[in-house]
Design a protein around this motif. Structure first.
Motif, short mmCIF file in Angstrom:
data_model
loop_
_atom_site.label_atom_id
_atom_site.label_comp_id
_atom_site.label_asym_id
_atom_site.label_seq_id
_atom_site.Cartn_x
_atom_site.Cartn_y
_atom_site.Cartn_z
N LEU A 77 0.82 -1.21 0.00
CA LEU A 77 0.00 0.00 0.00
C LEU A 77 0.85 1.27 0.00
O LEU A 77 0.51 2.26 -0.65
CB LEU A 77 -0.92 0.02 1.23
N ILE A 78 1.96 1.24 0.73
CA ILE A 78 2.78 2.45 0.89
C ILE A 78 3.24 3.01 -0.45
O ILE A 78 3.07 4.21 -0.72
CB ILE A 78 3.96 2.16 1.85
N PRO A 79 3.83 2.20 -1.35
CA PRO A 79 4.23 2.78 -2.64
C PRO A 79 3.06 3.19 -3.52
O PRO A 79 3.17 4.17 -4.28
CB PRO A 79 5.06 1.67 -3.29
N LEU A 80 1.95 2.48 -3.44
CA LEU A 80 0.77 2.88 -4.22
C LEU A 80 0.29 4.26 -3.79
O LEU A 80 0.02 5.13 -4.62
CB LEU A 80 -0.35 1.84 -4.04
N TRP A 81 0.18 4.46 -2.49
CA TRP A 81 -0.25 5.76 -1.98
C TRP A 81 0.78 6.85 -2.26
O TRP A 81 0.43 7.96 -2.65
CB TRP A 81 -0.51 5.66 -0.48
N ALA A 82 2.05 6.53 -2.03
CA ALA A 82 3.09 7.55 -2.20
C ALA A 82 3.20 8.00 -3.65
O ALA A 82 3.51 9.17 -3.92
CB ALA A 82 4.43 6.99 -1.72
N ASP A 83 2.96 7.10 -4.59
CA ASP A 83 3.01 7.45 -6.00
C ASP A 83 1.71 8.06 -6.51
O ASP A 83 1.66 8.58 -7.63
CB ASP A 83 3.33 6.20 -6.85
N GLY A 84 0.65 7.96 -5.72
CA GLY A 84 -0.65 8.43 -6.18
C GLY A 84 -1.23 7.56 -7.29
O GLY A 84 -1.99 8.03 -8.14
N THR A 85 -0.89 6.27 -7.27
CA THR A 85 -1.35 5.34 -8.30
C THR A 85 -2.81 4.97 -8.06
O THR A 85 -3.16 4.51 -6.97
CB THR A 85 -0.50 4.05 -8.28
N ALA A 139 13.22 -0.58 0.48
CA ALA A 139 13.74 -0.98 1.78
C ALA A 139 12.94 -0.34 2.90
O ALA A 139 12.65 -0.98 3.93
CB ALA A 139 15.22 -0.62 1.89
N ASP A 140 12.57 0.92 2.73
CA ASP A 140 11.78 1.62 3.74
C ASP A 140 10.33 1.14 3.76
O ASP A 140 9.70 1.10 4.82
CB ASP A 140 11.84 3.12 3.49
N CYS A 141 9.82 0.75 2.58
CA CYS A 141 8.47 0.16 2.52
C CYS A 141 8.43 -1.12 3.35
O CYS A 141 7.41 -1.43 3.99
CB CYS A 141 8.08 -0.15 1.08
N ALA A 142 9.51 -1.89 3.32
CA ALA A 142 9.59 -3.11 4.12
C ALA A 142 9.82 -2.80 5.59
O ALA A 142 9.26 -3.45 6.48
CB ALA A 142 10.71 -4.01 3.59
N HIS A 199 6.16 9.38 7.96
CA HIS A 199 5.99 9.47 6.51
C HIS A 199 4.49 9.42 6.20
O HIS A 199 3.76 8.59 6.74
CB HIS A 199 6.71 8.32 5.82
N PRO A 200 3.98 10.28 5.32
CA PRO A 200 2.53 10.35 5.08
C PRO A 200 1.90 9.01 4.70
O PRO A 200 0.80 8.68 5.19
CB PRO A 200 2.40 11.38 3.95
N ALA A 201 2.53 8.24 3.83
CA ALA A 201 1.94 6.97 3.41
C ALA A 201 1.95 5.95 4.54
O ALA A 201 1.01 5.16 4.69
CB ALA A 201 2.67 6.42 2.19
N VAL A 202 3.00 5.97 5.35
CA VAL A 202 3.07 5.04 6.49
C VAL A 202 2.05 5.45 7.54
O VAL A 202 1.34 4.60 8.10
CB VAL A 202 4.49 5.02 7.09
N SER A 203 1.96 6.73 7.82
CA SER A 203 0.97 7.22 8.77
C SER A 203 -0.45 6.83 8.35
O SER A 203 -1.29 6.45 9.18
CB SER A 203 1.08 8.74 8.90
N ARG A 204 -0.70 6.89 7.06
CA ARG A 204 -2.01 6.49 6.55
C ARG A 204 -2.26 5.00 6.81
O ARG A 204 -3.38 4.60 7.18
CB ARG A 204 -2.08 6.79 5.05
#
Length: 214
Positions: A18-26, A155-158, A189-194
């Motif tokens: 979820l984190i990269p999906l949200w961070a990229d706005g995909t 790495a941070d997503c993990a 981080h905004p995506a992690v906080s979400r």
């Protein structure tokens, strides 16, 4: 066709996707396995989530999902850089998944067993290995920024879900200030906080008892 991600809001590896999906706005549709369990079971090769579906193409395993997104649905973030930096990202991705998250799940799984089938030795071995991973990370992570330089990567997503939940199982402790600070940066981080907030209603699922923090 919109991407579909099957998973659960409380699942660590679902967070990782979820984190990269949200961070990229995909654009994507999240399908909780609680509501879409039958669909998920029919699609999943191993019955594990997260699972990404892209116009009929099924992509399993969180690290592979992130690499697939970078290749086929690139956004503003470069999750796996080229060259030696990319090797470092992949290495740390394995450390956080296998040396942190997977070890933290052992005590969690152990408490779910029937009383006569619990494994105190296995529990303690996992906690020992988890502390060893903490010590290695304390010595090998940078003092600031992200796991590999200034860029937030796979790495941070993990690391985000791994350190979030592992600290609930075995405290990182003040004796590891670098790792503790890194965990705090991740959670900001905004995506992690979400992800943290989306999972909050499910904390009662945590069998060891979710701490009253984070």
């Amino acid at each position: 066709m919109t991407l579909q991600l099957y998973g659960h809001p409380f699942s660590s590896y679902t967070w990782k996707a979820l984190i990269p999906l949200w961070a990229d706005g995909t654009p994507f549709e999240f399908r909780s396995v609680e509501q879409h369990g039958t669909e998920f079971t029919e699609l999943s090769p191993f019955g594990q989530f997260p699972l990404l579906v892209d116009d009929g193409q099924v992509v399993a395993e969180s690290s592979i999902i992130i690499e697939y997104l970078q290749r086929h649905h690139p956004g503003p973030n470069r999750w796996i850089p080229d060259g030696d930096a990319g090797l470092r990202v992949r290495f740390l991705d394995r450390v956080f998944d296998q040396r942190v998250m997977d070890k933290a799940t052992v005590p969690v799984g152990n408490v779910l067993r029937p009383d006569d089938q619990r494994d105190p030795y296995g529990d303690q071995q996992a906690r020992t290995k988890l502390r060893q991973a903490y010590d290695w990370l304390e010595q090998n992570l940078p003092e600031d920024g992200w796991a590999v330089g200034d860029t937030f990567t796979m790495a941070d997503c993990a690391a985000a879900p791994a350190l979030f939940y592992a600290d609930w199982v075995e405290r990182i402790g003040e004796q590891r200030p670098r790792l503790l600070s890194y965990r705090q940066r991740l959670l900001a981080h905004p995506a992690v906080s979400r992800a943290v907030e989306q999972a909050r209603p499910f904390r009662h699922y945590f069998p060891l008892g979710a701490p009253d923090r984070d």
